[in-house]
Design a protein around this motif. Structure first.
Motif, short mmCIF file in Angstrom:
data_model
loop_
_atom_site.label_atom_id
_atom_site.label_comp_id
_atom_site.label_asym_id
_atom_site.label_seq_id
_atom_site.Cartn_x
_atom_site.Cartn_y
_atom_site.Cartn_z
N SER A 142 3.40 -18.93 -39.20
CA SER A 142 3.32 -19.98 -40.22
C SER A 142 2.50 -19.57 -41.44
N THR A 143 1.71 -18.51 -41.32
CA THR A 143 0.94 -18.01 -42.45
C THR A 143 1.40 -16.61 -42.82
N GLN A 144 1.12 -16.22 -44.05
CA GLN A 144 1.49 -14.88 -44.52
C GLN A 144 0.85 -13.82 -43.63
N GLN A 145 1.65 -12.84 -43.25
CA GLN A 145 1.17 -11.72 -42.45
C GLN A 145 1.29 -10.43 -43.25
N GLN A 146 0.20 -9.70 -43.30
CA GLN A 146 0.17 -8.41 -43.97
C GLN A 146 0.21 -7.35 -42.87
N LEU A 147 1.22 -6.48 -42.89
CA LEU A 147 1.29 -5.40 -41.92
C LEU A 147 0.54 -4.20 -42.47
N LEU A 148 -0.33 -3.65 -41.65
CA LEU A 148 -1.11 -2.48 -42.01
C LEU A 148 -0.52 -1.31 -41.23
N LEU A 149 -0.07 -0.29 -41.93
CA LEU A 149 0.68 0.80 -41.31
C LEU A 149 0.01 2.13 -41.62
N VAL A 150 -0.23 2.91 -40.56
CA VAL A 150 -0.81 4.24 -40.72
C VAL A 150 0.15 5.24 -40.08
N PHE A 151 0.69 6.12 -40.90
CA PHE A 151 1.60 7.16 -40.43
C PHE A 151 0.77 8.38 -40.03
N THR A 152 1.09 8.95 -38.86
CA THR A 152 0.29 10.05 -38.33
C THR A 152 1.18 11.23 -37.95
N LYS A 153 0.57 12.40 -37.89
CA LYS A 153 1.23 13.64 -37.50
C LYS A 153 0.45 14.25 -36.34
N ALA A 154 1.18 14.69 -35.31
CA ALA A 154 0.54 15.36 -34.17
C ALA A 154 0.12 16.76 -34.59
N GLU A 155 -1.13 17.11 -34.26
CA GLU A 155 -1.67 18.42 -34.60
C GLU A 155 -2.54 18.94 -33.47
N ILE A 156 -2.76 20.24 -33.48
CA ILE A 156 -3.73 20.84 -32.57
C ILE A 156 -4.65 21.72 -33.41
N ALA B 202 5.32 21.80 -25.66
CA ALA B 202 6.14 21.06 -24.69
C ALA B 202 6.03 19.55 -24.89
N GLY B 203 5.24 19.13 -25.89
CA GLY B 203 5.14 17.70 -26.19
C GLY B 203 3.94 17.01 -25.56
N HIS B 204 2.95 17.78 -25.13
CA HIS B 204 1.75 17.20 -24.50
C HIS B 204 0.50 17.60 -25.28
N GLY B 205 -0.45 16.68 -25.33
CA GLY B 205 -1.73 16.99 -25.96
C GLY B 205 -1.69 16.89 -27.47
N GLY B 206 -2.73 17.40 -28.08
CA GLY B 206 -2.86 17.33 -29.53
C GLY B 206 -3.55 16.04 -29.94
N ALA B 207 -3.67 15.88 -31.22
CA ALA B 207 -4.30 14.68 -31.79
C ALA B 207 -3.42 14.17 -32.92
N LEU B 208 -3.40 12.86 -33.08
CA LEU B 208 -2.64 12.24 -34.17
C LEU B 208 -3.55 12.06 -35.37
N SER C 80 -6.60 26.92 -27.03
CA SER C 80 -6.23 27.99 -26.10
C SER C 80 -4.70 28.16 -26.06
N ASP C 81 -4.27 29.28 -25.49
CA ASP C 81 -2.83 29.51 -25.33
C ASP C 81 -2.22 28.43 -24.45
N GLU C 82 -2.95 27.99 -23.43
CA GLU C 82 -2.47 26.94 -22.53
C GLU C 82 -2.29 25.62 -23.30
N GLN C 83 -3.26 25.28 -24.14
CA GLN C 83 -3.16 24.07 -24.95
C GLN C 83 -2.00 24.18 -25.94
N ARG C 84 -1.82 25.34 -26.53
CA ARG C 84 -0.74 25.56 -27.48
C ARG C 84 0.62 25.40 -26.79
N ALA C 85 0.75 25.94 -25.56
CA ALA C 85 2.00 25.81 -24.80
C ALA C 85 2.25 24.35 -24.43
N GLY C 86 1.21 23.64 -24.02
CA GLY C 86 1.35 22.23 -23.69
C GLY C 86 1.78 21.42 -24.89
N PHE C 87 1.20 21.72 -26.05
CA PHE C 87 1.55 21.01 -27.27
C PHE C 87 3.02 21.27 -27.64
#
Length: 136
Positions: free
Chosen positions: A18-32, A46-52, A37-44
């Protein structure tokens, strides 16, 4: 209570308020980090780990957005390389509009929260507009 399974579900819920809604949107990119380590790089790879990491943010009135597809077309003019969009909403008081300073402050808090991994209070969506559950 409505289950939010897509960005368009969130948009419909915001537009039905019933009231105006403002959507707040933050677009992020996965990075390492470069020093991972090589293990972390391989996991990333494969789609695991990292930070947005935030790469762009915008606020829009819910009634200014017609669909996730339209939002992405507009966003791609500014940032094409993103993985996850975080969404929050800010409601105006009846008969009032939100102040730009209030919106900017909330987006700043949102960006900082994402950087430190405090993300449970935000809706998260992939590039297809599907809701995703992230583990921080």
């Amino acid at each position: 209570m409505m289950e939010i399974t897509s960005f368009d579900d969130l948009l419909n819920a915001a537009q039905s308020q019933s009231t105006q809604q403002q959507l707040l949107l933050v677009f992020t990119k996965a990075e390492i980090p470069d020093d991972c380590s090589d293990e972390q790089r391989a996991g990333f790879a494969a789609g695991h780990g990292g930070a947005l990491m935030p790469v762009a943010c915008v606020d829009k009135r819910a009634d200014e957005i017609k669909s996730f597809t339209e939002l992405c077309q507009e966003a791609n003019e500014f940032v094409q390389d993103w993985d996850i969009v975080f969404a929050g909403a800010l409601g105006a008081k009846p008969g009032q509009s939100l102040l730009d300073q209030e919106i900017d402050k909330k987006i700043g808090i949102m960006v900082e929260s994402i950087k430190i991994g405090q993300i449970s209070q935000f809706a998260t969506f992939n590039r297809m507009g599907h809701a995703v559950k992230l583990i921080s």
